[in-house]
Design a protein around this motif. Structure first.
Motif, PDB file in Angstrom:
ATOM      1  N   ASP A 254      -8.128 -52.996  22.934  1.00 16.53           N
ATOM      2  CA  ASP A 254      -7.567 -52.980  21.584  1.00 16.53           C
ATOM      3  C   ASP A 254      -7.953 -54.258  20.843  1.00 16.53           C
ATOM      4  O   ASP A 254      -8.369 -55.243  21.442  1.00 16.53           O
ATOM      5  CB  ASP A 254      -6.049 -52.816  21.618  1.00 16.53           C
ATOM      6  CG  ASP A 254      -5.369 -53.889  22.455  1.00 16.53           C
ATOM      7  OD1 ASP A 254      -5.956 -54.291  23.466  1.00 16.53           O
ATOM      8  OD2 ASP A 254      -4.274 -54.325  22.084  1.00 16.53           O
ATOM      9  N   LEU A 255      -7.791 -54.227  19.533  1.00 15.59           N
ATOM     10  CA  LEU A 255      -8.174 -55.343  18.693  1.00 15.59           C
ATOM     11  C   LEU A 255      -7.029 -56.341  18.584  1.00 15.59           C
ATOM     12  O   LEU A 255      -5.882 -55.962  18.366  1.00 15.59           O
ATOM     13  CB  LEU A 255      -8.564 -54.853  17.295  1.00 15.59           C
ATOM     14  CG  LEU A 255      -9.634 -53.761  17.224  1.00 15.59           C
ATOM     15  CD1 LEU A 255      -9.982 -53.472  15.769  1.00 15.59           C
ATOM     16  CD2 LEU A 255     -10.880 -54.153  18.002  1.00 15.59           C
ATOM     17  N   TYR A 256      -7.360 -57.603  18.727  1.00 12.32           N
ATOM     18  CA  TYR A 256      -6.351 -58.651  18.619  1.00 12.32           C
ATOM     19  C   TYR A 256      -5.880 -58.759  17.170  1.00 12.32           C
ATOM     20  O   TYR A 256      -6.691 -58.773  16.239  1.00 12.32           O
ATOM     21  CB  TYR A 256      -6.932 -59.995  19.036  1.00 12.32           C
ATOM     22  CG  TYR A 256      -7.174 -60.162  20.510  1.00 12.32           C
ATOM     23  CD1 TYR A 256      -6.322 -60.936  21.289  1.00 12.32           C
ATOM     24  CD2 TYR A 256      -8.271 -59.572  21.135  1.00 12.32           C
ATOM     25  CE1 TYR A 256      -6.546 -61.123  22.646  1.00 12.32           C
ATOM     26  CE2 TYR A 256      -8.507 -59.755  22.487  1.00 12.32           C
ATOM     27  CZ  TYR A 256      -7.642 -60.532  23.233  1.00 12.32           C
ATOM     28  OH  TYR A 256      -7.881 -60.713  24.572  1.00 12.32           O
ATOM     29  N   PRO A 257      -4.564 -58.882  16.948  1.00 14.01           N
ATOM     30  CA  PRO A 257      -4.064 -59.080  15.587  1.00 14.01           C
ATOM     31  C   PRO A 257      -4.539 -60.411  15.021  1.00 14.01           C
ATOM     32  O   PRO A 257      -4.620 -61.415  15.740  1.00 14.01           O
ATOM     33  CB  PRO A 257      -2.533 -59.068  15.754  1.00 14.01           C
ATOM     34  CG  PRO A 257      -2.280 -58.444  17.086  1.00 14.01           C
ATOM     35  CD  PRO A 257      -3.473 -58.770  17.939  1.00 14.01           C
ATOM     36  N   ALA A 258      -4.829 -60.436  13.719  1.00 12.07           N
ATOM     37  CA  ALA A 258      -5.323 -61.656  13.081  1.00 12.07           C
ATOM     38  C   ALA A 258      -4.318 -62.794  13.188  1.00 12.07           C
ATOM     39  O   ALA A 258      -4.691 -63.969  13.322  1.00 12.07           O
ATOM     40  CB  ALA A 258      -5.656 -61.376  11.615  1.00 12.07           C
ATOM     41  N   ALA A 259      -3.020 -62.463  13.143  1.00 12.65           N
ATOM     42  CA  ALA A 259      -1.984 -63.501  13.155  1.00 12.65           C
ATOM     43  C   ALA A 259      -1.969 -64.293  14.463  1.00 12.65           C
ATOM     44  O   ALA A 259      -1.428 -65.398  14.521  1.00 12.65           O
ATOM     45  CB  ALA A 259      -0.617 -62.873  12.912  1.00 12.65           C
ATOM     46  N   ASP A 260      -2.564 -63.741  15.520  1.00 11.60           N
ATOM     47  CA  ASP A 260      -2.557 -64.421  16.816  1.00 11.60           C
ATOM     48  C   ASP A 260      -3.320 -65.750  16.796  1.00 11.60           C
ATOM     49  O   ASP A 260      -3.121 -66.586  17.683  1.00 11.60           O
ATOM     50  CB  ASP A 260      -3.188 -63.524  17.889  1.00 11.60           C
ATOM     51  CG  ASP A 260      -2.289 -62.353  18.272  1.00 11.60           C
ATOM     52  OD1 ASP A 260      -1.199 -62.233  17.678  1.00 11.60           O
ATOM     53  OD2 ASP A 260      -2.678 -61.581  19.163  1.00 11.60           O
TER      54      ASP A 260
END
Length: 417
Positions: A254-260
Motif C-alpha cells: 500500500d501507499l504511505y500517507p503523505a502525512a507520515d
C-alpha cells in the motif's frame, strides 16, 4: 490477473480500500510493492516506484533478480515486463488519491530486440484511468548500447506523454554525455555514490557537483538508496530534488500517507541547518585567527614594500601554504613564496605548476572580487589549487604601495579532516 485475497485490506486506516491484485507466472504469485519517492522541499511523496515481489507455492520469496532471469528469450522477457507494468498500474490506480507519479522500470533485455507497442500502454491508460503524464519510465541506459535505438525508445514514451528517468546513474559505465544527449526529465543517482559520500568528504563534494551538473543539463535529481540519517543529510546538502530509500520507507503493497513524512523531513532540515551553522561558525572562528595575521601582513607590506617579510608574518599560521602578489591586471609579480613548513611537502610531480612566474590570475574569484571591493578581505570557497593539486582557500585583499594597486594573496591548506 486475479484478485489477491489477503485476510485484511491493504491499509488499516480505510476498510473500504480495494484489495490489491496479483498475477501468476510460472507457478509464482506476483504482487506489487511501492516505495515512495519524496520531494525534500514539499515534505511528502511525489511519486512511488513500482517493484515486483514473488512467492512460490510454499510461500517462499524469490529475489527480483531471480525472477527477472527466468525468461530465456527476448519475447519472454517482454511478456514478463508487460505483466509487471500491468500489475503495478492497476494496483497503483486502486489506491492513489493525488497527482503523484508512478515510476515504472523497463526491462532493458526485453527492449533490445522487441520494440514497444503503443497500443499496450494506451490500453493500460484506458483500463486504469491513469494518464500518461503520471508515468515515469525508468530506463537503465547502460544496458542499451545502440544509441540510435535508445533515443528512439525515449522519444516513443515521451510522445505518449510519459516522463523519462535515467536509472542508476553513477554505477558502472554511466557517462554524462548520455545526459546531454538523451535529455531525461529525471536522473536517479545510484546508491553507490551516496554510500561512498557518507564515508568521504571528497566524494560528498563530488556528489554535490554531479547534482549541480545534472541540474545545469535541465534534469531533476533523485538520490536513491538512502539508508541512514547521515546519507539523508548528505542528499539534502547536495541539493537533491528527491530522495528514496529504506531510511524513509521500505517497499510495501500500500501507499504511505503523505502525512507520515512531514515531521521526519522537518527534523532532517533542522539538523542540516544546524550542521551548516556549526560549519560556518567553525569556519569563522578559524578565520578570525588568520584574519589578524593577514591584516598585519598587508599593513606591513603597504608600509615596507617588503613582500617576503610580510609573508613570514602569515606563516605563523600552520595552514598558510603560500603567498603571491598580483597586479591590478592579475599578473603575478614574482614567484610563489612558500611557508617553510610546506616547502618540505611540495610534490615534485607538480613542478611545472608550482612556479607562478608570468602567470595571470585575473579570471580567478580571489583577484576580481578583491579588485571590485578595494580594501576588503576576500575569502574564497574551498577549491583545488592548480599549484599543487590540493584543496585550499584563498584570502586576498587589495593593497596600495607607491600609488600602485596590488592584490595580496595567501592560500590556506583546506584538506578534509
Amino acid at each position: 490477473m486475479k484478485a489477491n485475497t489477503p485476510n485484511k485490506p491493504l491499509t488499516s486506516q480505510n476498510q473500504n480500500t480495494p484489495l490489491n491484485m496479483a498475477a501468476t507466472y510460472r507457478g509464482l504469485q506476483l504482487v506489487s510493492h511501492f516505495q515512495p519517492i519524496l520531494s525534500v522541499s514539499h515534505r511528502r511523496p511525489v511519486g512511488f516506484e513500482g517493484l515486483i515481489r514473488s512467492r512460490d507455492s510454499r510461500g517462499h520469496s524469490l529475489s527480483p533478480a531471480v525472477l527477472l532471469n527466468l525468461p530465456q528469450t527476448s519475447e519472454a522477457h517482454l511478456s514478463l515486463d508487460r505483466l509487471c507494468r500491468r500489475l503495478h498500474m492497476h494496483n497503483f490506480a486502486r489506491q492513489v488519491q493525488d497527482e503523484s507519479w508512478l515510476f515504472l522500470n523497463l526491462n532493458a533485455q526485453s527492449l533490445v530486440e522487441q520494440q514497444p507497442d503503443v497500443g499496450f500502454m494506451q490500453s493500460l491508460f484506458t483500463q486504469t484511468g491513469l494518464p500518461a503524464h503520471r508515468m515515469v519510465i525508468e530506463i537503465l541506459e547502460s544496458e542499451i548500447h545502440d544509441r540510435v535505438y535508445l533515443r528512439w525508445l525515449i522519444a516513443h514514451f515521451r510522445e505518449m506523454g510519459c516522463l523519462i528517468a535515467i536509472d542508476d546513474f553513477g554505477a558502472g559505465h554511466s557517462n554524462f554525455d548520455r545526459i546531454w544527449e538523451l535529455e531525461p526529465d529525471i536522473v536517479k543517482i545510484d546508491r553507490s555514490l551516496i554510500q561512498s559520500a557518507s564515508h568521504s568528504s571528497r566524494v560528498e563534494r563530488i556528489l554535490t557537483g554531479i547534482v549541480s551538473l545534472i541540474h545545469e543539463a535541465g534534469s531533476l535529481v533523485v538520490i536513491e538508496g538512502v539508508e541512514s540519517e547521515r546519507e539523508a543529510l548528505i542528499a539534502i546538502a547536495a541539493n537533491a530534488d528527491m530522495v528514496q530509500g529504506f531510511y524513509f520507507a521500505k517497499p510495501r503493497p500500500d501507499l504511505y500517507p503523505a502525512a507520515d513524512y512531514i515531521d521526519a523531513i522537518d527534523d532532517l532540515l533542522a539538523k542540516q541547518r544546524s550542521q551548516r551553522f556549526k560549519a560556518s561558525y567553525q569556519h569563522n572562528q578559524d578565520f578570525k585567527k588568520i584574519e589578524t595575521l593577514f591584516r598585519q601582513a598587508t599593513s606591513h607590506f603597504a608600509i615596507s614594500n617588503a613582500f617576503d617579510i610580510s609573508c613570514n608574518l602569515l606563516f605563523q599560521e600552520r595552514r598558510a601554504v603560500r603567498c603571491y602578489l598580483l597586479d591590478e591586471a592579475g599578473y603575478q609579480m614574482a614567484r610563489n613564496i612558500y611557508s617553510p613548513f610546506y616547502q618540505q611537502q611540495l610534490d615534485k610531480r607538480f613542478t611545472p605548476l608550482i612556479s607562478g612566474d608570468n602567470a595571470n590570475w585575473s579570471h580567478k574569484h580571489y583577484h576580481f572580487r578583491a579588485i571590485e571591493n578595494p580594501g576588503q578581505i576576500q575569502v574564497s570557497r574551498p577549491y583545488l589549487s592548480v599549484a599543487d593539486s590540493r584543496m585550499c582557500i584563498t584570502v586576498s585583499q587589495t593593497v596600495v604601495v607607491d600609488d600602485r594597486l596590488f592584490v595580496f594573496c595567501c592560500d590556506l591548506d583546506w584538506q578534509d579532516d
